[in-house]
Scaffold this active site. Structure first.
Site, short mmCIF file in Angstrom:
data_model
loop_
_atom_site.label_atom_id
_atom_site.label_comp_id
_atom_site.label_asym_id
_atom_site.label_seq_id
_atom_site.Cartn_x
_atom_site.Cartn_y
_atom_site.Cartn_z
N LYS A 15 -0.82 -12.34 4.74
CA LYS A 15 -1.13 -10.93 4.45
C LYS A 15 -2.07 -10.92 3.26
CE LYS A 15 -0.36 -6.35 3.98
NZ LYS A 15 1.00 -5.86 3.68
N SER B 64 -5.62 -8.57 1.34
CA SER B 64 -6.33 -7.29 1.27
C SER B 64 -7.49 -7.28 2.25
CB SER B 64 -6.88 -7.07 -0.14
OG SER B 64 -5.86 -7.03 -1.10
N THR C 96 -8.21 -4.30 -1.92
CA THR C 96 -8.83 -3.07 -1.44
C THR C 96 -8.77 -2.01 -2.54
OG1 THR C 96 -8.13 -3.57 0.82
CG2 THR C 96 -8.79 -1.30 0.35
N ALA C 97 -7.69 -1.98 -3.30
CA ALA C 97 -7.57 -1.02 -4.39
C ALA C 97 -8.74 -1.15 -5.36
CB ALA C 97 -6.24 -1.24 -5.12
N HIS D 178 1.30 0.29 -3.86
CA HIS D 178 2.68 0.18 -3.38
C HIS D 178 3.55 1.35 -3.85
CE1 HIS D 178 1.37 -3.54 -1.80
NE2 HIS D 178 1.57 -4.29 -2.86
#
Length: 277
Positions: free
Chosen positions: A53, A55, A108-109, A152
């Site tokens: 997992k 981004s 991505t943030a 999150h």
């Protein structure tokens, strides 16, 4: 089969069934739990992991070795990262030359933050510091940094730290593009049977939805002292129809984010066709 994902409730909810041998014909999983900054970097280096997992923002660096799977990740609306400050302030320009913490340089943030900052902060911010996401809010509260980019469950808990919302980057992205926000992607080695892995992940998602109580103990065990209600809110927000199948709208959102970032020189240019199986 070796996999790495975060201990966050959406990941443990999605992969509970497979990790616990509840998916017929699926191989046993050997799980590594790691923060997104760790997995983003792991994927770019020699490793023995089959599935990770990461981004969406990290995809351009790994697509030669790994394929994006059309399920299992986090993409949606109303679930974007937040820019938080200690004091209640108005206007993004106050961050000019300031110290800002982010959860990963290839998250991505942070990519959304850079796209937003380019439009809204004259001269740009000052120093960018990478911190594990759960350390960011205490650092803002304690004045160690001027602002924090959080992800999150921070969406549900930042008020507990007496912090203030400067910008919801998800809202900014949705207003700017009318598309959902691509956050976390599931990737697998191109040398593997990708259709089988996709089937097993979808089966794990479907099992989780059909049997939500089965995964509660596993989720809370890894949820870093998160309350049951916050963990459930986290799952409700980040596990949705895009988790089962990205679909055309999901792919359009990913193409939009990464092509725009490539045009701005924030990620390497790459063949967008490599995003599809």
């Amino acid at each position: 089969m070796k996999i790495a994902y975060s201990p966050c409730p959406n990941d443990t909810f999605v992969f509970h069934a497979w990790a616990h041998g509840l998916i017929p014909d699926a191989p046993k999983l050997e799980v590594t739990y790691a923060d997104i900054d760790v997995t983003n970097n792991l994927a770019t280096k020699p490793n023995d992991l089959d599935i990770l997992k990461i981004s969406y923002a990290a995809l351009p660096w790994v697509l030669s070795e790994y394929a994006l799977l059309p399920c299992g990740g986090a993409l949606g609306r109303g679930c974007g990262p937040l820019v938080l400050t200690k004091d209640e302030i108005k206007g993004a320009s106050v961050l000019s030359g300031r110290k800002v913490a982010v959860p990963s340089e290839r998250s991505t943030a942070y990519l959304l933050f850079r796209l937003w900052a380019a439009q809204n902060i004259p001269g740009g911010v000052g120093e960018i510091i990478v911190m594990p996401f759960h350390e960011i809010m205490p650092a803002v509260r304690d004045g160690i940094i001027d602002a924090g980019l959080v992800i999150h469950e921070a969406r549900f808990t930042y008020q507990q730290y007496n912090l203030n919302l400067l910008q919801d980057l998800g809202s900014w992205w949705e207003e700017d593009t009318n598309l959902p926000i691509p956050l976390g992607a599931i990737i697998a080695r191109r040398s593997l049977d990708l259709s089988a892995i996709t089937k097993w992940i979808r089966s794990s998602v479907e099992y989780a939805w059909a049997n939500p109580k089965d995964s509660q103990e596993y989720i809370l065990c890894h949820a870093q002292e998160m309350s049951k209600d916050v963990a459930q809110a986290h799952i409700n927000l980040y596990v949705n129809e895009f988790t089962k199948n990205l679909g055309e709208e999901g792919y359009e959102a990913i193409f939009s984010l990464l092509s725009r970032a490539a045009d701005e020189g924030l990620v390497p240019k790459f063949d967008l066709n490599a995003l599809r199986l």
